[in-house]
Write a protein that holds these residues in place. Structure first.
Motif, PDB file in Angstrom:
ATOM      1  N   LEU A   1     -42.284   8.439  38.104  1.00 53.10           N
ATOM      2  CA  LEU A   1     -42.839   8.473  36.935  1.00 53.10           C
ATOM      3  C   LEU A   1     -43.850   9.650  36.822  1.00 53.10           C
ATOM      4  N   ALA A   2     -44.696   9.871  37.710  1.00 53.15           N
ATOM      5  CA  ALA A   2     -45.610  10.995  37.687  1.00 53.15           C
ATOM      6  C   ALA A   2     -45.012  12.346  37.818  1.00 53.15           C
ATOM      7  N   PHE A   3     -43.658  12.265  38.469  1.00 51.16           N
ATOM      8  CA  PHE A   3     -42.912  13.399  38.675  1.00 51.16           C
ATOM      9  C   PHE A   3     -42.247  13.875  37.398  1.00 51.16           C
ATOM     10  N   PHE A   4     -41.849  12.756  36.785  1.00 52.12           N
ATOM     11  CA  PHE A   4     -41.045  13.138  35.094  1.00 52.12           C
ATOM     12  C   PHE A   4     -42.450  13.842  34.374  1.00 52.12           C
ATOM     13  N   LEU A   5     -43.341  13.110  34.509  1.00 52.82           N
ATOM     14  CA  LEU A   5     -44.429  13.490  33.483  1.00 52.82           C
ATOM     15  C   LEU A   5     -45.045  14.709  33.770  1.00 52.82           C
ATOM     16  N   GLN A   6     -45.258  14.968  34.951  1.00 51.25           N
ATOM     17  CA  GLN A   6     -45.820  16.482  35.540  1.00 51.25           C
ATOM     18  C   GLN A   6     -44.710  17.470  34.990  1.00 51.25           C
ATOM     19  N   ASN A   7     -43.546  17.208  35.297  1.00 54.14           N
ATOM     20  CA  ASN A   7     -42.452  18.358  34.674  1.00 54.14           C
ATOM     21  C   ASN A   7     -42.622  18.563  33.216  1.00 54.14           C
ATOM     22  N   GLN A   8     -43.403  17.533  32.607  1.00 57.23           N
ATOM     23  CA  GLN A   8     -43.387  17.659  31.051  1.00 57.23           C
ATOM     24  C   GLN A   8     -44.832  18.399  30.766  1.00 57.23           C
TER      25      GLN A   8
ATOM     26  N   ILE B   1     -47.629  16.699  31.408  1.00 56.14           N
ATOM     27  CA  ILE B   1     -48.705  15.442  30.769  1.00 56.14           C
ATOM     28  C   ILE B   1     -49.403  15.142  32.011  1.00 56.14           C
ATOM     29  N   VAL B   2     -49.386  15.083  33.042  1.00 52.96           N
ATOM     30  CA  VAL B   2     -50.058  14.330  34.132  1.00 52.96           C
ATOM     31  C   VAL B   2     -50.151  15.226  35.501  1.00 52.96           C
ATOM     32  N   ASP B   3     -50.881  14.893  36.283  1.00 51.31           N
ATOM     33  CA  ASP B   3     -50.936  15.706  37.608  1.00 51.31           C
ATOM     34  C   ASP B   3     -49.835  14.609  38.403  1.00 51.31           C
ATOM     35  N   ARG B   4     -49.557  15.087  39.588  1.00 49.36           N
ATOM     36  CA  ARG B   4     -48.194  14.586  40.113  1.00 49.36           C
ATOM     37  C   ARG B   4     -48.893  13.654  41.340  1.00 49.36           C
TER      38      ARG B   4
ATOM     39  N   LEU C   1     -51.940   8.180  27.459  1.00 52.39           N
ATOM     40  CA  LEU C   1     -50.768   8.449  26.535  1.00 52.39           C
ATOM     41  C   LEU C   1     -49.522   7.468  26.860  1.00 52.39           C
ATOM     42  N   ILE C   2     -49.895   6.987  27.887  1.00 54.15           N
ATOM     43  CA  ILE C   2     -48.627   6.114  28.273  1.00 54.15           C
ATOM     44  C   ILE C   2     -48.678   4.307  27.649  1.00 54.15           C
ATOM     45  N   GLU C   3     -47.699   4.299  26.933  1.00 53.72           N
ATOM     46  CA  GLU C   3     -47.394   3.038  26.359  1.00 53.72           C
ATOM     47  C   GLU C   3     -46.517   2.112  27.327  1.00 53.72           C
ATOM     48  N   TRP C   4     -47.165   1.246  28.080  1.00 53.41           N
ATOM     49  CA  TRP C   4     -46.367   0.232  28.901  1.00 53.41           C
ATOM     50  C   TRP C   4     -45.769  -0.778  28.290  1.00 53.41           C
TER      51      TRP C   4
END
Length: 70
Positions: A35-42, A44-47, A57-60
């Protein structure tokens, strides 16, 4: 810049969770690291796991960051 919207859906029967950002499905993550990889590529977050756990920003849906299996 508008705030991004991230939705992590409940675990699938086959494992993993679908990830959607701003209406676009990015794929299925099978761990916090993926998940961190997906969001880092966008941008949004650090990896790393901690970034995912603390990102407002994440709705779980269907469980929090520790739920990856159905």
């Amino acid at each position: 810049m508008a705030e991004r919207r991230v939705i992590v859906y409940p675990p699938l029967e086959t494992g993993g969770r679908r990830v959607r950002v701003d209406g676009e499905i990015l794929g299925t993550a099978y761990s916090q690291q993926e998940l961190a990889f997906f969001l880092q590529n966008q941008g949004i977050v650090d990896r790393d796991e901690w970034s995912v756990r603390t990102c407002d920003l994440i709705e779980w849906r269907g469980g929090g960051p520790d739920e990856w299996e159905h």
